[in-house]
Design an enzyme around this catalytic site. Sequence first.
Site, PDB file in Angstrom:
ATOM      1  N   HIS A 108       0.845  -1.194   0.000  1.00  9.05           N
ATOM      2  CA  HIS A 108       0.000   0.000   0.000  1.00  9.05           C
ATOM      3  C   HIS A 108       0.880   1.244   0.000  1.00  9.05           C
ATOM      4  O   HIS A 108       2.107   1.157   0.054  1.00  9.05           O
ATOM      5  CB  HIS A 108      -0.982  -0.012   1.174  1.00  9.05           C
ATOM      6  CG  HIS A 108      -0.362   0.026   2.534  1.00  9.05           C
ATOM      7  ND1 HIS A 108       0.337  -1.021   3.079  1.00  9.05           N
ATOM      8  CD2 HIS A 108      -0.329   1.012   3.486  1.00  9.05           C
ATOM      9  CE1 HIS A 108       0.761  -0.706   4.288  1.00  9.05           C
ATOM     10  NE2 HIS A 108       0.382   0.536   4.558  1.00  9.05           N
ATOM     11  N   HIS A 110       1.485   3.905   1.978  1.00 13.29           N
ATOM     12  CA  HIS A 110       2.139   4.589   3.092  1.00 13.29           C
ATOM     13  C   HIS A 110       3.655   4.473   2.968  1.00 13.29           C
ATOM     14  O   HIS A 110       4.195   3.430   2.596  1.00 13.29           O
ATOM     15  CB  HIS A 110       1.657   4.028   4.432  1.00 13.29           C
ATOM     16  CG  HIS A 110       0.235   4.359   4.716  1.00 13.29           C
ATOM     17  ND1 HIS A 110      -0.519   3.684   5.655  1.00 13.29           N
ATOM     18  CD2 HIS A 110      -0.601   5.311   4.197  1.00 13.29           C
ATOM     19  CE1 HIS A 110      -1.743   4.194   5.702  1.00 13.29           C
ATOM     20  NE2 HIS A 110      -1.808   5.173   4.816  1.00 13.29           N
ATOM     21  N   ASP A 112       6.103   4.139   4.943  1.00 20.92           N
ATOM     22  CA  ASP A 112       6.877   3.128   5.661  1.00 20.92           C
ATOM     23  C   ASP A 112       6.788   1.763   4.990  1.00 20.92           C
ATOM     24  O   ASP A 112       7.369   0.782   5.479  1.00 20.92           O
ATOM     25  CB  ASP A 112       6.477   3.050   7.141  1.00 20.92           C
ATOM     26  CG  ASP A 112       5.040   2.616   7.356  1.00 20.92           C
ATOM     27  OD1 ASP A 112       4.166   3.001   6.555  1.00 20.92           O
ATOM     28  OD2 ASP A 112       4.775   1.898   8.334  1.00 20.92           O
ATOM     29  N   HIS A 113       6.097   1.701   3.852  1.00 27.11           N
ATOM     30  CA  HIS A 113       6.069   0.490   3.021  1.00 27.11           C
ATOM     31  C   HIS A 113       6.573   0.770   1.605  1.00 27.11           C
ATOM     32  O   HIS A 113       7.149  -0.112   0.971  1.00 27.11           O
ATOM     33  CB  HIS A 113       4.659  -0.097   2.977  1.00 27.11           C
ATOM     34  CG  HIS A 113       4.165  -0.549   4.306  1.00 27.11           C
ATOM     35  ND1 HIS A 113       4.177  -1.876   4.701  1.00 27.11           N
ATOM     36  CD2 HIS A 113       3.676   0.148   5.364  1.00 27.11           C
ATOM     37  CE1 HIS A 113       3.719  -1.961   5.949  1.00 27.11           C
ATOM     38  NE2 HIS A 113       3.408  -0.751   6.368  1.00 27.11           N
ATOM     39  N   HIS A 174      -7.568  -0.288   5.199  1.00 28.00           N
ATOM     40  CA  HIS A 174      -6.469   0.502   5.767  1.00 28.00           C
ATOM     41  C   HIS A 174      -6.153   1.644   4.800  1.00 28.00           C
ATOM     42  O   HIS A 174      -6.036   2.804   5.200  1.00 28.00           O
ATOM     43  CB  HIS A 174      -5.259  -0.393   5.994  1.00 28.00           C
ATOM     44  CG  HIS A 174      -4.120   0.280   6.700  1.00 28.00           C
ATOM     45  ND1 HIS A 174      -4.191   0.665   8.023  1.00 28.00           N
ATOM     46  CD2 HIS A 174      -2.886   0.647   6.267  1.00 28.00           C
ATOM     47  CE1 HIS A 174      -3.052   1.239   8.373  1.00 28.00           C
ATOM     48  NE2 HIS A 174      -2.241   1.255   7.321  1.00 28.00           N
ATOM     49  N   ASP A 202      -0.307  -3.988   6.078  1.00 31.36           N
ATOM     50  CA  ASP A 202      -1.051  -3.532   7.261  1.00 31.36           C
ATOM     51  C   ASP A 202      -2.493  -4.019   7.262  1.00 31.36           C
ATOM     52  O   ASP A 202      -3.331  -3.494   7.985  1.00 31.36           O
ATOM     53  CB  ASP A 202      -1.022  -2.000   7.329  1.00 31.36           C
ATOM     54  CG  ASP A 202       0.336  -1.463   7.758  1.00 31.36           C
ATOM     55  OD1 ASP A 202       1.259  -2.274   7.967  1.00 31.36           O
ATOM     56  OD2 ASP A 202       0.482  -0.230   7.864  1.00 31.36           O
ATOM     57  N   HIS A 241       4.343  -5.495  10.163  1.00 26.56           N
ATOM     58  CA  HIS A 241       4.857  -4.908  11.407  1.00 26.56           C
ATOM     59  C   HIS A 241       4.962  -5.963  12.493  1.00 26.56           C
ATOM     60  O   HIS A 241       4.211  -6.938  12.511  1.00 26.56           O
ATOM     61  CB  HIS A 241       3.924  -3.793  11.916  1.00 26.56           C
ATOM     62  CG  HIS A 241       3.933  -2.553  11.088  1.00 26.56           C
ATOM     63  ND1 HIS A 241       4.806  -1.511  11.311  1.00 26.56           N
ATOM     64  CD2 HIS A 241       3.167  -2.192  10.031  1.00 26.56           C
ATOM     65  CE1 HIS A 241       4.575  -0.551  10.430  1.00 26.56           C
ATOM     66  NE2 HIS A 241       3.582  -0.936   9.637  1.00 26.56           N
TER      67      HIS A 241
END
Length: 370
Positions: A108, A110, A112-113, A174, A202, A241
């Site tokens: 996705h 975001h 941090d991915h 999400h 996520d 995560h």
Amino acid sequence: MSSFRLIKSWIGNAARQILFESPIGYFYTTAQAGAKPPHTVVGDAAIHTAGPFKIIPVPYFEDNYGYLVVDTEKEEAAIIDPADPAAIMQALRVYAPTASVAAFLTTHKHWDHSGGNAALKQTFPSAKFYGSHVDFTQGPVSYNSFYCIDSPLHGGDRFKVGRMAFTALSTPYHTKGSLVYLFDPALSNPAANMPASVFTGDTLFVGGVGRFFEGTGVDMARIQSLLRAELNPSTLVWPGHEYTHSNLVFAHWINPSSESVKSKLESANNCKASNTPTIPSTVAEEFSHNPFLVVSGSTADSWEIQARIQSTVSHQDREAVESECRQQLQAEGGGDSEELLARAILTGCLRRLKDQFKPPVSSAGLDPKL
């Protein structure tokens, strides 16, 4: 909803968009790459091998995981959620030094991915970059240089990286474009004696799920059905995560009689003490201890969770959840069943409780984020 809660919600949404979806968040995230040592120590127990295929978790940032999927015979690799290029390159040097990196799969949008895509595109210019057509082609055009997605996917799309067979499953809630990637070694090489693996970003964690940033309980209820229908119980679950310990503390609070939760929490305690990964889980395990998958069932654990929701969720929260679920179903044409609505309300209320949950004093210091 009270004015205070509206303001709090607005501030939270604004902060999330800045951190996860804006250029400011992108540059902040990329500045963290390689800045911290791995949050867990990946030993042999966390690396899965079957025939020619290996799956290697790559811990980075505070609690993220990316993954290398390597065909050791063909010397080809696919990489999932490579947000920290330094961590990815180090893992390649250690575990697959001679492999050709053929593809990057992003679950996705975001940062941090997805935040490492641009740097890795420079390093691996011939590799393909896969991601959702929703998250990565319907946002601001200026972000394309960050995401670098050149192979957009729809839910149900099948594709191969070398001979490694993947299926993208759409799991919108999400983010609207969240995907999970199902890797089936048997479709890649019939001689590979290994269960399928699903890389969930996520969407699904060990013992929990991601926040409903762009979806409702309706979407999560549908995902419950999708996971049950599409994934074999033996499928390995590789989340984005390391949230297992804090998730299971909540699971134990909402479902205190569950032996599955107690056993999994004890295992997570041991992993936390030894600083080792709690992954992978399996689909069967998640349907036995993850409250977001158990809640809609008809077992004693399901009933206990439902009773806890009824006794603890506020009337205001329940009304808000029911309203948003009904509005979504009506906007979609209202063709879904009352059974789906009931599951959606339960799941939405459970998410509200998880968002508001404060770990007991004995669990102080846990990360309560997701």
